[in-house]
Design an enzyme around this catalytic site. Structure first.
Site, mmCIF file in Angstrom:
data_model
loop_
_atom_site.group_PDB
_atom_site.id
_atom_site.type_symbol
_atom_site.label_atom_id
_atom_site.label_comp_id
_atom_site.label_asym_id
_atom_site.label_seq_id
_atom_site.Cartn_x
_atom_site.Cartn_y
_atom_site.Cartn_z
ATOM 1 N N GLY A 129 0.765 -1.116 -0.104
ATOM 2 C CA GLY A 129 -0.103 -0.040 -0.111
ATOM 3 C C GLY A 129 0.797 1.346 0.017
ATOM 4 O O GLY A 129 1.336 1.854 -0.853
ATOM 5 N N GLU A 362 -4.349 7.723 -2.433
ATOM 6 C CA GLU A 362 -3.094 8.492 -3.096
ATOM 7 C C GLU A 362 -2.218 9.004 -2.033
ATOM 8 O O GLU A 362 -1.495 10.139 -2.585
ATOM 9 C CB GLU A 362 -3.796 9.660 -4.191
ATOM 10 C CG GLU A 362 -4.556 9.158 -5.348
ATOM 11 C CD GLU A 362 -4.437 10.140 -6.494
ATOM 12 O OE1 GLU A 362 -3.343 10.854 -6.684
ATOM 13 O OE2 GLU A 362 -5.512 9.975 -7.209
#
Length: 384
Positions: A129, A362
């Site tokens: 991630g 993001e």
């Protein structure tokens, strides 16, 4: 004093009109049913707002970074799920715009500009991630092709988008310097999707895993240089964090707008609740912080358009600050409506749920603060 150009003001008016007529009326239903906002997509595409950033050379509107941010801001003001249409189209196509061959741009940007296809971005994985460099998806050379195997997770608009920029390991001995980027078509043999995630917010934007099972990709679908993918991914995020900041500004503004209308009509103790100073302070803080976030976002958009050296600082700062503001403002909008704010009869509870994701995707805001701190330690602020 900073002021939007007449062209940028006209874009805001145009996209707001489309959103009020074709996007906002469906926002609650899209959230309730967790369905892709097809009506919003069609309306945005018909108005050149589904992918306004695509250059005119490829059939797009050629909107600059500020205009694109304004589009996303205005769509998010009405429906955050729908704002992920222009936002993710930019995210997915940005690798091509930065490093793609002319052939790739002509082939894949034109359908997006025409409203015939959408583009998603595949970086994250189940075990990668924030630490994107630890990805496990592999791309192995086989003659004139590359063969991709792996799983991508948290992919926005997966299954709806036709095209995907996929990052994969091409040289496992090089770490982050052994990652490359490819364009994958959902019709390629071996591409499939997991079940939609059941999310807190942005329910109208599907988030699914993308499975790559021996997906054969021609060598001409490599984006940029072999093993240059990780640097490209980071450069993309410098630009697209601006769009998340714009999304956060939009949902915060939408929540404040609704709360302002409500508190002027709602009466308690024989007077509008807007007359009470405690509530006025809450509204004042919201207005000030939204405008500060907007100005920082627009400053970052200008740097994105020019490709300035301090874009990394401004993109991360805008995304972090604006998303924190969005979470605070939407939560306080629920508070301003009291018990009604906590019900689905009013949109602020949806806006609060939608706002949360802007602090996470993001790059989490913890990661953004690391980026900002490193930029400061590197002396970026002294060069502003």
């Amino acid at each position: 004093m900073f002021e939007l150009s007449e062209e940028h003001r006209a874009i805001r008016e145009a996209v707001r009109a489309v959103c009020e007529a074709k996007v906002a009326p469906h926002a609650a239903e899209v959230d309730e049913r967790a369905e892709f906002p097809q009506a919003a997509y069609e309306a945005l595409a018909a108005s050149d707002f589904a992918a306004p950033h695509v250059p005119e050379a490829y059939g797009g509107a050629g909107a600059d970074a500020l205009a694109t941010a304004i589009v996303i801001e205005e769509v998010a003001r009405a429906c955050v799920s729908s704002s992920l249409i222009p936002a993710v189209n930019k995210l997915g196509t940005m690798p091509l715009l930065l490093d793609g061959s002319e052939e790739l741009k002509q082939r894949f940007l034109s359908p997006v500009a025409a409203g015939e296809a959408m583009f998603s971005y595949c970086l994250s994985e189940p075990e990668a991630g924030s630490d994107a460099a630890s990805m496990r998806t592999r791309a192995s050379r086989d003659g004139d092709d590359w063969v991709l195997d792996g799983v991508k997770r948290w992919i926005t608009n997966a299954g709806v988008s036709q095209y995907y920029t996929v990052f994969a390991v091409t040289d496992p001995d090089k770490g982050s310097r052994g990652i490359s980027c490819f364009v994958v078509d959902k019709d390629d043999e071996g591409v499939s999707f997991g079940a939609p995630e059941k999310k807190l917010g942005i329910k109208g934007s599907p988030t699914r895993e993308v499975y790559l099972d021996k997906v054969r990709v021609p060598a001409d679908r490599l984006v940029g240089e072999v093993d240059g993918g990780f640097g490209l991914a980071m450069r993309v995020l410098d630009h697209t964090r601006v769009t998340i900041a714009a999304q956060a500004v939009g949902v915060a503004q939408g929540a404040l707008d609704f709360a302002l209308g409500y508190v002027k009509e709602r009466t308690q103790f024989g007077r509008p609740v807007a007359d009470f100073q405690g509530l006025q302070f809450l509204l004042a803080d919201a207005g000030m912080k939204i405008e500060a976030a907007r100005q920082l976002t627009y400053a970052a958009a200008g740097r994105s358009e020019r490709g300035d050296a301090d874009l990394t600082f401004f993109g991360a700062a805008a995304k972090c600050f604006a998303s924190d503001v969005a979470m605070e403002v939407t939560t306080n909008a629920v508070q301003a409506l009291g018990g009604y704010g906590y019900t689905k009869d009013y949109p602020v509870e949806r806006m609060m749920r939608d706002a949360k994701i802007t602090q996470i995707y993001e790059g989490t805001n913890q990661v953004q603060r690391i980026v900002v701190a490193r930029q400061l330690l590197d002396g970026v602020q002294s060069r502003l």
